[in-house]
Write an enzyme that holds these catalytic residues in place. Structure first.
Site, PDB file in Angstrom:
ATOM      1  N   ASP A 124       0.839  -1.222   0.000  1.00 52.80           N
ATOM      2  CA  ASP A 124       0.000   0.000   0.000  1.00 52.80           C
ATOM      3  C   ASP A 124       0.867   1.264   0.000  1.00 52.80           C
ATOM      4  O   ASP A 124       0.383   2.358  -0.288  1.00 52.80           O
ATOM      5  CB  ASP A 124      -0.957   0.012   1.210  1.00 52.80           C
ATOM      6  CG  ASP A 124      -0.259   0.118   2.564  1.00 52.80           C
ATOM      7  OD1 ASP A 124       0.970  -0.106   2.642  1.00 52.80           O
ATOM      8  OD2 ASP A 124      -0.948   0.418   3.552  1.00 52.80           O
ATOM      9  N   GLU A 125       2.174   1.103   0.311  1.00 50.51           N
ATOM     10  CA  GLU A 125       3.043   2.289   0.378  1.00 50.51           C
ATOM     11  C   GLU A 125       3.244   2.941  -0.985  1.00 50.51           C
ATOM     12  O   GLU A 125       3.687   4.086  -1.069  1.00 50.51           O
ATOM     13  CB  GLU A 125       4.384   1.932   1.034  1.00 50.51           C
ATOM     14  CG  GLU A 125       4.183   1.422   2.450  1.00 50.51           C
ATOM     15  CD  GLU A 125       5.447   1.290   3.273  1.00 50.51           C
ATOM     16  OE1 GLU A 125       6.417   2.007   3.011  1.00 50.51           O
ATOM     17  OE2 GLU A 125       5.447   0.448   4.190  1.00 50.51           O
ATOM     18  N   TYR A 147      12.192   2.799  -0.822  1.00 50.35           N
ATOM     19  CA  TYR A 147      11.526   1.480  -0.816  1.00 50.35           C
ATOM     20  C   TYR A 147      10.243   1.525  -1.637  1.00 50.35           C
ATOM     21  O   TYR A 147      10.068   0.740  -2.573  1.00 50.35           O
ATOM     22  CB  TYR A 147      11.222   1.037   0.627  1.00 50.35           C
ATOM     23  CG  TYR A 147      10.200  -0.088   0.711  1.00 50.35           C
ATOM     24  CD1 TYR A 147      10.472  -1.345   0.172  1.00 50.35           C
ATOM     25  CD2 TYR A 147       8.946   0.109   1.312  1.00 50.35           C
ATOM     26  CE1 TYR A 147       9.525  -2.376   0.231  1.00 50.35           C
ATOM     27  CE2 TYR A 147       8.006  -0.912   1.380  1.00 50.35           C
ATOM     28  CZ  TYR A 147       8.305  -2.156   0.839  1.00 50.35           C
ATOM     29  OH  TYR A 147       7.368  -3.166   0.894  1.00 50.35           O
ATOM     30  N   LYS A 151       9.191  -0.322  -5.186  1.00 48.06           N
ATOM     31  CA  LYS A 151       8.024  -1.203  -5.332  1.00 48.06           C
ATOM     32  C   LYS A 151       7.086  -0.680  -6.412  1.00 48.06           C
ATOM     33  O   LYS A 151       6.497  -1.459  -7.164  1.00 48.06           O
ATOM     34  CB  LYS A 151       7.275  -1.344  -3.995  1.00 48.06           C
ATOM     35  CG  LYS A 151       8.046  -2.048  -2.894  1.00 48.06           C
ATOM     36  CD  LYS A 151       8.351  -3.510  -3.193  1.00 48.06           C
ATOM     37  CE  LYS A 151       7.125  -4.394  -3.189  1.00 48.06           C
ATOM     38  NZ  LYS A 151       7.471  -5.827  -3.399  1.00 48.06           N
TER      39      LYS A 151
HETATM   40  P1  NAD Z   1      11.237  -9.962   4.167  1.00 47.94           P
HETATM   41  O1  NAD Z   1      12.240  -8.868   4.139  1.00 47.94           O
HETATM   42  O2  NAD Z   1      10.893 -10.628   5.462  1.00 47.94           O
HETATM   43  O3  NAD Z   1      11.707 -11.137   3.179  1.00 47.94           O
HETATM   44  C1  NAD Z   1      12.225 -10.887   1.901  1.00 47.94           C
HETATM   45  C2  NAD Z   1      12.767 -12.222   1.370  1.00 47.94           C
HETATM   46  O4  NAD Z   1      13.260 -11.995   0.040  1.00 47.94           O
HETATM   47  C3  NAD Z   1      13.938 -12.776   2.178  1.00 47.94           C
HETATM   48  O5  NAD Z   1      13.746 -14.158   2.412  1.00 47.94           O
HETATM   49  C4  NAD Z   1      15.150 -12.519   1.305  1.00 47.94           C
HETATM   50  O6  NAD Z   1      16.194 -13.478   1.488  1.00 47.94           O
HETATM   51  C5  NAD Z   1      14.526 -12.621  -0.083  1.00 47.94           C
HETATM   52  N1  NAD Z   1      15.303 -11.885  -1.106  1.00 47.94           N
HETATM   53  C6  NAD Z   1      15.738 -10.596  -1.051  1.00 47.94           C
HETATM   54  N2  NAD Z   1      16.434 -10.295  -2.162  1.00 47.94           N
HETATM   55  C7  NAD Z   1      16.429 -11.408  -2.943  1.00 47.94           C
HETATM   56  C8  NAD Z   1      16.965 -11.720  -4.217  1.00 47.94           C
HETATM   57  N3  NAD Z   1      17.689 -10.820  -4.911  1.00 47.94           N
HETATM   58  N4  NAD Z   1      16.751 -12.942  -4.742  1.00 47.94           N
HETATM   59  C9  NAD Z   1      16.036 -13.881  -4.046  1.00 47.94           C
HETATM   60  N5  NAD Z   1      15.523 -13.644  -2.822  1.00 47.94           N
HETATM   61  C10 NAD Z   1      15.712 -12.431  -2.274  1.00 47.94           C
HETATM   62  O7  NAD Z   1       9.963  -9.379   3.452  1.00 47.94           O
HETATM   63  P2  NAD Z   1       8.409  -9.532   3.799  1.00 47.94           P
HETATM   64  O8  NAD Z   1       8.067  -8.593   4.885  1.00 47.94           O
HETATM   65  O9  NAD Z   1       8.080 -10.960   3.932  1.00 47.94           O
HETATM   66  O10 NAD Z   1       7.764  -8.955   2.464  1.00 47.94           O
HETATM   67  C11 NAD Z   1       7.483  -9.815   1.360  1.00 47.94           C
HETATM   68  C12 NAD Z   1       6.862  -8.996   0.254  1.00 47.94           C
HETATM   69  O11 NAD Z   1       5.668  -8.374   0.712  1.00 47.94           O
HETATM   70  C13 NAD Z   1       7.762  -7.866  -0.270  1.00 47.94           C
HETATM   71  O12 NAD Z   1       7.634  -7.790  -1.672  1.00 47.94           O
HETATM   72  C14 NAD Z   1       7.198  -6.621   0.408  1.00 47.94           C
HETATM   73  O13 NAD Z   1       7.437  -5.468  -0.369  1.00 47.94           O
HETATM   74  C15 NAD Z   1       5.726  -6.971   0.489  1.00 47.94           C
HETATM   75  N6  NAD Z   1       4.990  -6.314   1.578  1.00 47.94           N
HETATM   76  C16 NAD Z   1       5.425  -6.441   2.870  1.00 47.94           C
HETATM   77  C17 NAD Z   1       4.681  -5.850   3.891  1.00 47.94           C
HETATM   78  C18 NAD Z   1       5.095  -5.988   5.339  1.00 47.94           C
HETATM   79  O14 NAD Z   1       4.477  -5.346   6.195  1.00 47.94           O
HETATM   80  N7  NAD Z   1       6.078  -6.806   5.678  1.00 47.94           N
HETATM   81  C19 NAD Z   1       3.516  -5.117   3.592  1.00 47.94           C
HETATM   82  C20 NAD Z   1       3.117  -5.019   2.262  1.00 47.94           C
HETATM   83  C21 NAD Z   1       3.850  -5.633   1.275  1.00 47.94           C
END
Ligand code: NAD
Length: 319
Positions: A124-125, A147, A151
């Site tokens: 949502d960001e 960030y 995205k």
């Molecule tokens: P996270 O940071 O916990 O995990 C990210 C994962 O991606 C890790 O396991 C990391 O090793 C892997 N990764 C990073 N770079 C990589 C690469 N080059 N190749 C392969 N793997 C790679 O993230 P999260 O909080 O689980 O978020 C997951 C997704 O959801 C993201 O796309 C994020 O933008 C989105 N998102 C997160 C939130 C939140 O509140 N956490 C909210 C909305 C959307």
């Protein structure tokens, strides 16, 4: 349905893999993860003998590997990203590379492998901040941090591949998630792990910035529903129930038996977005309803961190 889940060792990706394998016996998953500081094999350790699951260590920027894996599956569900806003303020280049170029590499691989659809996890960001009301899926993107800009760039790549090459897509824009297995760099787990260690919780600025907290399993249920229904287009995922950060911090004080002397106001984050708020009617019309209230979710999260010190001790912030 054979899925390539990217970033499946991270917070949300690992919850999604567990949920998808548990709820849909037709699903097989290859989990591709680079295991950056945010990726933890422990998050998927219990699946290593599951015949419908395979782990591959690799980078989404690796063209050759992505092209090969794309041929082994039906659809990419793309979670992998650099995800922490504070880190993006210090090191924006990593975010542009992983989040934008990484997504483009996967799109190219999906197209070359003849996939019908690409499933992209956004945030949502990308809408930016607003004082009142709720963003709808058709609203303009106005990201403010490196960030969220990365995205948004990734989403625009997905859009371009759809428009130019006809690769259909689903994009989810979820609000802030919380729950077990989230890296302690993020606000809620950082607060909990600090309180458990009798340290203070850092609160940015006045603590009045508003976020809409979704329990991680509810987000994963929405993603699975959209995948199973073959729903195309963009979907907001959230609770439509914004709370100031200070309110969340105070609830955590109660849950851990602490008082307000454990709050520490610190210098505000640069460019800190004031309020995120998204309208989720489009998703609800498909039958999704969040199952976990904020009170239940925060309690479950505090209980999990209290019982799983071994998981977070090696990566805790401010040792
Ligand atoms: P996270 O940071 O916990 O995990 C990210 C994962 O991606 C890790 O396991 C990391 O090793 C892997 N990764 C990073 N770079 C990589 C690469 N080059 N190749 C392969 N793997 C790679 O993230 P999260 O909080 O689980 O978020 C997951 C997704 O959801 C993201 O796309 C994020 O933008 C989105 N998102 C997160 C939130 C939140 O509140 N956490 C909210 C909305 C959307």
């Amino acid at each position: 349905m054979r899925l390539l889940v990217t970033g499946g060792c991270g917070f949300i990706g690992s919850h999604f893999i567990h949920l998808a394998l548990e709820k849909d016996s037709s699903i097989e998953i290859i989990n591709l993860d680079k295991l950056t500081y945010a990726g933890r094999l422990e998050n998927v350790e219990d699946l290593k003998n599951n015949s419908r699951y395979k782990f591959v260590k690799g980078d989404i920027l690796d063209h050759g590997l992505m092209a090969k894996l794309a041929k082994e599956i039906d659809i990419i569900v793309h979670f992998a990203a650099e995800t922490h806003v504070d880190r993006s303020i210090i090191s924006a280049g990593e975010f542009a590379k992983t989040d934008v170029l990484g997504t483009q590499t996967l799109l190219e691989s999906a197209l070359a492998a003849g996939h019908k659809r690409f499933f992209h996890i956004s945030t949502d960001e990308v809408y930016g901040s607003r004082e009142k009301g709720f963003f709808k899926e058709e609203d303009n993107l106005a990201p403010n941090s490196p960030y969220s800009a990365s995205k948004a760039g990734a989403e625009l790549m997905v859009r371009a591949y759809e428009h130019t090459y006809g690769l259909s897509s689903t994009i989810t824009r979820s609000s802030n998630n919380y729950g077990p297995n989230q890296h302690p760099e993020k606000f809620i787990p950082r607060a909990i792990t600090n309180l458990i260690r009798n340290k203070t919780i850092p609160i940015y600025g006045t603590g009045k910035n508003v976020r809409d907290w979704t329990y991680v399993r509810d987000n994963c249920e929405a993603i699975l529903l959209l995948l199973q229904k073959n729903a195309l287009g963009t979907y907001n995922i959230g609770m439509m129930d914004g709370k100031a950060n200070i309110e969340i911090a105070k609830q955590l004080l109660v849950l851990t038996g602490k008082n307000e002397s454990s709050l520490q106001y610190v210098e505000d984050r640069k460019g800190h977005d004031w309020r995120y708020a998204i309208d989720t009617k489009k998703l609800k019309a498909l039958g999704w309803k969040p199952q976990v209230t904020l009170e239940q979710g925060l309690k479950a999260t505090v209980d999990w961190y209290s019982a799983n010190k071994k998981w977070w001790a090696p990566v805790v912030i401010d040792k």
